[in-house]
Write an enzyme that holds these catalytic residues in place. Structure first.
Site, short mmCIF file in Angstrom:
data_model
loop_
_atom_site.label_atom_id
_atom_site.label_comp_id
_atom_site.label_asym_id
_atom_site.label_seq_id
_atom_site.Cartn_x
_atom_site.Cartn_y
_atom_site.Cartn_z
N HIS A 5 -5.64 -7.19 13.43
CA HIS A 5 -4.42 -6.40 13.30
C HIS A 5 -3.97 -5.95 14.70
O HIS A 5 -4.81 -5.54 15.52
CB HIS A 5 -4.67 -5.18 12.41
CG HIS A 5 -3.43 -4.44 12.00
ND1 HIS A 5 -2.31 -5.08 11.48
CD2 HIS A 5 -3.13 -3.12 12.00
CE1 HIS A 5 -1.40 -4.18 11.19
NE2 HIS A 5 -1.85 -2.98 11.52
N ARG A 44 1.26 -10.76 7.01
CA ARG A 44 1.08 -9.55 6.21
C ARG A 44 2.33 -8.71 6.42
O ARG A 44 2.47 -8.02 7.42
CB ARG A 44 -0.18 -8.79 6.63
CG ARG A 44 -1.47 -9.59 6.47
CD ARG A 44 -2.70 -8.72 6.61
NE ARG A 44 -2.73 -7.99 7.85
CZ ARG A 44 -3.22 -8.47 8.99
NH1 ARG A 44 -3.67 -9.74 9.06
NH2 ARG A 44 -3.22 -7.74 10.10
N LYS A 101 0.84 -1.21 0.00
CA LYS A 101 0.00 0.00 0.00
C LYS A 101 0.88 1.26 0.00
O LYS A 101 2.10 1.17 0.16
CB LYS A 101 -0.92 -0.01 1.23
CG LYS A 101 -0.19 -0.08 2.56
CD LYS A 101 -1.18 -0.26 3.71
CE LYS A 101 -0.46 -0.47 5.02
NZ LYS A 101 -1.16 0.19 6.15
N TYR A 156 15.59 31.32 3.29
CA TYR A 156 14.50 32.15 3.80
C TYR A 156 14.68 32.42 5.29
O TYR A 156 15.09 31.53 6.05
CB TYR A 156 13.16 31.44 3.60
CG TYR A 156 12.74 31.32 2.14
CD1 TYR A 156 12.61 30.07 1.56
CD2 TYR A 156 12.48 32.45 1.37
CE1 TYR A 156 12.22 29.94 0.23
CE2 TYR A 156 12.08 32.34 0.05
CZ TYR A 156 11.95 31.07 -0.52
OH TYR A 156 11.56 30.96 -1.82
N CYS A 196 13.82 24.67 1.52
CA CYS A 196 12.89 25.37 0.62
C CYS A 196 11.97 24.35 -0.04
O CYS A 196 12.13 23.15 0.14
CB CYS A 196 13.67 26.14 -0.44
SG CYS A 196 14.92 27.22 0.22
N MET A 197 11.06 24.83 -0.85
CA MET A 197 10.13 23.91 -1.51
C MET A 197 10.87 22.93 -2.43
O MET A 197 10.54 21.75 -2.50
CB MET A 197 9.12 24.71 -2.35
CG MET A 197 8.05 23.86 -3.00
SD MET A 197 6.87 24.83 -3.94
CE MET A 197 5.97 25.62 -2.59
N ASP A 198 11.94 23.44 -3.09
CA ASP A 198 12.60 22.63 -4.11
C ASP A 198 14.10 22.51 -3.91
O ASP A 198 14.78 21.84 -4.69
CB ASP A 198 12.36 23.27 -5.49
CG ASP A 198 10.92 23.72 -5.65
OD1 ASP A 198 10.70 24.95 -5.79
OD2 ASP A 198 10.04 22.87 -5.56
N ARG A 224 -9.84 0.13 15.18
CA ARG A 224 -9.90 0.82 13.88
C ARG A 224 -11.06 0.29 13.04
O ARG A 224 -12.10 0.93 12.93
CB ARG A 224 -8.55 0.66 13.17
CG ARG A 224 -8.30 1.60 12.04
CD ARG A 224 -6.86 1.64 11.60
NE ARG A 224 -6.34 0.38 11.10
CZ ARG A 224 -5.08 0.23 10.64
NH1 ARG A 224 -4.25 1.27 10.63
NH2 ARG A 224 -4.65 -0.93 10.19
C1 LIG Z 1 -4.15 -4.33 8.30
C2 LIG Z 1 -2.67 -4.25 8.10
N1 LIG Z 1 -1.94 -5.37 8.03
C3 LIG Z 1 -0.59 -5.33 7.87
C4 LIG Z 1 0.06 -4.11 7.75
C5 LIG Z 1 1.57 -4.10 7.59
O1 LIG Z 1 2.13 -3.61 8.79
P1 LIG Z 1 3.73 -3.50 8.89
O2 LIG Z 1 4.15 -2.49 7.83
O3 LIG Z 1 3.99 -3.01 10.27
O4 LIG Z 1 4.27 -4.87 8.62
C6 LIG Z 1 -0.64 -2.93 7.82
C7 LIG Z 1 -2.03 -3.00 8.00
O5 LIG Z 1 -2.77 -1.86 8.08
#
Ligand SMILES: Cc1ncc(COP(=O)(O)O)cc1O
Length: 392
Positions: free
Chosen positions: A168, A224, A39, A271, A318-320, A138
């Site tokens: 989780h 995960r 993600k 700045y 700065c920004m860039d 959550r």
């Molecule tokens: C539901 C869920 N599952 C797994 C992860 C991964 O966590 P790590 O980056 O700490 O391994 C994140 C998450 O939101």
């Protein structure tokens, strides 16, 4: 031709991704799979390239935060199972069916509405992972009554396939294991209650990186794996324990754009003139700024590596652009500078930057903007470049 015109880039070492997957492969039970969490565009590393490398290295599936991220991977050619870990509105369930992406759900009404919409669209069934909230606070069901209502709604929805059940953990990366063990015991009690009805459970999963390291026996059907995939530890405690050896995959690099020896006034930098150079100081200007995700909080606090030595950020980011003071050796325009990563014997880790910013390495990696191209290495050689800004 180089598909970017500013000498600032993120370097992702695919060999490190491979090594990290294999390190967890050795650490968890042989029967436990690996779901690579990609993600936030692979925690800033590039979801497609990291996801593909992880799958080629032994991961069995991918996870993302939202359906849009999964569709990008499907369009790029990823065919492995993909789970959306976050909430998906029912009006997107037909899209999930079209792209064969599994979803997370935890409301009985959601199941009923999703099934109706799939039926209306004559769509294919969608795999559903039921989320249990055992203490993260959550998403997820919070009682056995809620769980059974959700399971029964799913079982009464012919176009929803029960593909998983998961929870989780909120504190798996901490030395005190009280809460994480309570969460795991709560999760086990939900699983027991389901098994006592004679149901066969789908894929069961609960372990993020931290839990995979600390409790590999809690791997169930799959872990995960997020932050550990990128060679980063979830906390200072886990880094200190180092029960699994990880290799950081990301470096952030640039090249000196301008260099001056401060031999006469004005001596102020950037700045607000918050830094005044001393006569004779060597100041370099670098083409990266807070718009790239190099935080303004690093003004007069951060460091970079030049000639294998630390060079402090001087003046405001700065920004860039930023300015740094080179105290060791001489430098030239075009010299490579490491902002995150190793140069010679020195290293500026994402953990160090995170500490400086009062945040965590996850955020430092995720905040790297797509103005910066991602350059992928294998065996130390560039094998691909992806620059979202130019689409190349
Ligand atoms: C539901 C869920 N599952 C797994 C992860 C991964 O966590 P790590 O980056 O700490 O391994 C994140 C998450 O939101």
């Amino acid at each position: 031709m180089k598909p970017y015109c500013r000498d600032t880039w993120v370097e992702v070492d695919l060999d490190a991704i491979r090594a990290n997957v294999q390190a967890f492969r050795r650490h968890i039970p042989a029967s436990t799979g690996i779901m690579a969490v990609v993600k936030a565009d692979g925690y800033g590393h590039g979801a497609f390239h990291v996801g593909r490398e992880a799958l080629d290295s032994g991961a069995n599936s991918l996870a993302v935060a939202m359906l849009d991220e999964a569709i990008v991977l499907r369009k790029a050619g990823i065919t492995a199972p993909i789970l959306v870990l976050g909430y998906t509105p029912t009006d997107s369930v037909v899209t999930a069916s079209r792209w064969e992406v599994e979803l997370t759900a935890y409301h009985a009404d959601w199941m009923t509405e999703a099934n109706r919409l799939l039926q209306e669209a004559s769509a294919k069934p969608v795999g559903i992972h039921i989320k249990v909230d055992t203490g993260m606070g959550r998403l997820g069901v919070r009682s056995k009554d809620e769980l059974f209502a959700v399971v029964e709604a799913l079982e009464n929805s012919p176009l929803l396939r029960w593909a998983g059940i998961f929870t989780h953990f909120a504190t798996a990366d901490e030395p005190d294991v009280t809460l994480v063990c309570e969460q795991h015991e709560r999760f086990q009690s939900y699983l027991r209650a389901l098994r006592e009805t004679g149901r066969r459970l789908p894929r069961v999963h609960c372990a993020n990186t931290a839990a995979s390291i600390a409790f590999p026996e809690w791997g169930y059907d799959t872990i995960r794996l997020g932050i550990g995939l990128y060679g980063l530890y979830p906390s200072a405690y886990m880094k200190q324990q180092a029960r699994v050896q990880l290799v950081p995959a990301l470096s952030l690099k640039t090249r000196i754009a301008h260099l001056k020896h401060m031999t006469e006034p004005p001596y102020t930098i950037s700045y607000g003139a918050t830094y005044t150079a001393q006569p004779g100081e060597q100041i370099a200007s670098l083409p990266i700024g807070y718009a790239d995700g190099f935080s303004r909080l690093l003004s007069n606090r951060g460091s970079v590596l030049v000639n294998g030595c630390r060079a402090p950020v001087v003046g405001r980011v700065c920004m860039d652009q930023i300015m740094v003071r080179i105290d060791h050796g001489t430098a030239r325009v075009g010299d490579e500078v490491v902002l995150y990563g190793r140069q010679g014997d020195e290293e500026i880790s994402l953990d160090e930057v995170a500490d400086c910013l009062g945040t965590i390495n996850y955020e430092v990696a995720c905040m790297l903007d797509h103005r910066i191209p991602r350059v992928y290495l294998r065996d130390g050689k560039v094998v691909d470049v992806y620059h979202l800004l130019t689409g190349q």
